[in-house]
Write a protein that holds these residues in place. Structure first.
Motif, PDB file in Angstrom:
ATOM      1  N   ILE A 152      20.569  -4.737   6.273  1.00 31.75           N
ATOM      2  CA  ILE A 152      19.956  -3.419   6.440  1.00 31.75           C
ATOM      3  C   ILE A 152      20.077  -2.619   5.155  1.00 31.75           C
ATOM      4  N   GLU A 153      19.003  -1.933   4.780  1.00 33.76           N
ATOM      5  CA  GLU A 153      19.061  -1.028   3.640  1.00 33.76           C
ATOM      6  C   GLU A 153      18.858   0.404   4.121  1.00 33.76           C
ATOM      7  N   HIS A 154      19.580   1.327   3.509  1.00 31.68           N
ATOM      8  CA  HIS A 154      19.518   2.733   3.878  1.00 31.68           C
ATOM      9  C   HIS A 154      18.958   3.552   2.721  1.00 31.68           C
ATOM     10  N   GLU A 155      18.143   4.524   3.065  1.00 31.09           N
ATOM     11  CA  GLU A 155      17.559   5.432   2.072  1.00 31.09           C
ATOM     12  C   GLU A 155      17.792   6.870   2.519  1.00 31.09           C
ATOM     13  N   ALA A 156      18.544   7.620   1.722  1.00 30.44           N
ATOM     14  CA  ALA A 156      18.772   9.031   2.035  1.00 30.44           C
ATOM     15  C   ALA A 156      17.481   9.810   1.801  1.00 30.44           C
ATOM     16  N   PHE A 157      17.114  10.683   2.739  1.00 34.79           N
ATOM     17  CA  PHE A 157      15.869  11.431   2.559  1.00 34.79           C
ATOM     18  C   PHE A 157      15.998  12.918   2.877  1.00 34.79           C
ATOM     19  N   SER A 158      17.074  13.318   3.514  1.00 30.43           N
ATOM     20  CA  SER A 158      17.235  14.731   3.835  1.00 30.43           C
ATOM     21  C   SER A 158      18.688  14.976   4.227  1.00 30.43           C
ATOM     22  N   SER A 159      18.999  16.218   4.542  1.00 34.59           N
ATOM     23  CA  SER A 159      20.342  16.539   5.010  1.00 34.59           C
ATOM     24  C   SER A 159      20.254  17.630   6.064  1.00 34.59           C
ATOM     25  N   GLU A 160      21.309  17.746   6.842  1.00 33.65           N
ATOM     26  CA  GLU A 160      21.388  18.788   7.861  1.00 33.65           C
ATOM     27  C   GLU A 160      22.756  19.442   7.770  1.00 33.65           C
ATOM     28  N   THR A 161      22.785  20.752   7.962  1.00 28.07           N
ATOM     29  CA  THR A 161      24.043  21.482   7.995  1.00 28.07           C
ATOM     30  C   THR A 161      24.315  21.910   9.428  1.00 28.07           C
ATOM     31  N   ILE A 162      25.507  21.598   9.914  1.00 29.58           N
ATOM     32  CA  ILE A 162      25.877  21.938  11.287  1.00 29.58           C
ATOM     33  C   ILE A 162      26.402  23.373  11.286  1.00 29.58           C
ATOM     34  N   VAL A 163      25.779  24.249  12.056  1.00 27.99           N
ATOM     35  CA  VAL A 163      26.113  25.679  12.006  1.00 27.99           C
ATOM     36  C   VAL A 163      26.390  26.237  13.405  1.00 27.99           C
TER      37      VAL A 163
END
Length: 301
Positions: A152-163
């Motif tokens: 499996i290959e992973h590609e980072a594309f975004s992020s989320e902040t838990i608030v």
């Protein structure tokens, strides 16, 4: 019991590659699927077709006889299949995509009818989705967790902040004062006195946020348990109450002043979002299209 043509196809692939993994990659199916085909064929013919020595699959004498017997007609069938595909309309592929329900609603749901191929959306827990991706049940997943499979290959594309968010009617002045004083004990007491929303079976965001900011386990349960995070957003809109959720799920409601971000925490809790897909996939162009669509949607949120 009738023999399945796929059993022969898997048998031929194992014979040529020498491993179950190689056969699975060659056929674009899961390794357990290849193993099942082989055991079914061995049960059907009544004898072992391979000797398993380490990772290599060595054909038995009867396995060699069977291979020599079926390889030519099987090759002819495969050639006929290719010729038939070329002489008819292009086959429409079906892509299986795994993600959490809330992510689907916010991102892909409104655009799914524009995709020029068939799509199956599956919801589940992230470890389960990673396992299904590795086994070939899923073709693409969207996840904040990376697996360790070499396939499996992973590609980072975004992020989320838990608030920490609250309905617009939530009076948080007292809490804001405690934050400025850095009164952790007072902040914790204030938070526990409020009405909380949560989802059934998923306390991960709350537990991680609490541990990061207060250094302890959250020893309380939400007052209202609703089906999913998007339900929490709708319940909070225009009212009172608290919840801890990813920021991108409520960005529009915050902009529309239906919900407000009350606290991002002393230390921000941020997740990187990844695309996960198998390295040797036959659906590279379709997956690329979905990835680009996701990236565009996440930028616009």
């Amino acid at each position: 019991m009738m023999v399945n043509l796929e059993w022969y196809r898997s048998f031929k692939a194992i014979y040529k590659t020498g491993t179950l993994t190689g056969a699975a990659e060659n056929l674009f199916i899961s390794q357990p699927g290849v193993s099942l085909h082989l055991s079914s064929l061995e049960s059907y013919v009544g004898y072992k077709l391979f000797e398993r020595t380490g990772r290599k699959m060595i054909p038995t004498e009867k396995g060699k006889v069977l291979y020599n017997f079926i390889v030519e007609p099987l090759t002819k069938l495969e050639d006929a299949e290719k010729h038939f595909q070329k002489s008819t309309e292009k086959h429409t592929p079906t892509i299986s995509v795994g993600m959490c329900f809330e992510t689907f609603q916010i991102t892909l749901e409104q655009y799914i009818s524009t995709l020029p191929f068939n799509v199956i959306i599956r919801f589940g827990e992230y470890p389960e989705m990673l396992d299904q991706l590795d086994k070939g049940i899923l073709d693409l997943i969207i996840t904040p967790q990376k697996g360790n499979s070499q396939h499996i290959e992973h590609e980072a594309f975004s992020s989320e902040t838990i608030v920490l968010v609250g309905g617009i009617e939530t009076d948080a002045q007292a809490f804001d004062t405690l934050v400025k004083k850095k009164d952790l004990s007072g902040m914790e007491d204030w938070l526990k006195q409020q009405k909380w929303y949560g989802t059934a079976g998923d306390m991960e965001h709350l537990l991680r946020f609490w541990q990061l900011n207060f250094g302890k386990h959250a020893d309380f349960r939400p007052n209202y348990i609703v089906p999913n995070l998007n339900s929490i957003v709708r319940c909070l809109s225009g009212g009172k109450g608290l919840a801890i959720i990813p920021d991108f799920l409520c960005k529009k409601e915050v902009e529309d002043e239906k919900i407000k971000v009350i606290w991002e925490g002393t230390s921000k809790l941020t997740n990187t979002l990844y695309f996960g897909c198998r390295k040797n996939t036959q659906y590279a162009s379709e997956i690329h299209l979905i990835k680009n669509l996701f990236k565009e949607v996440m930028v616009s949120i």
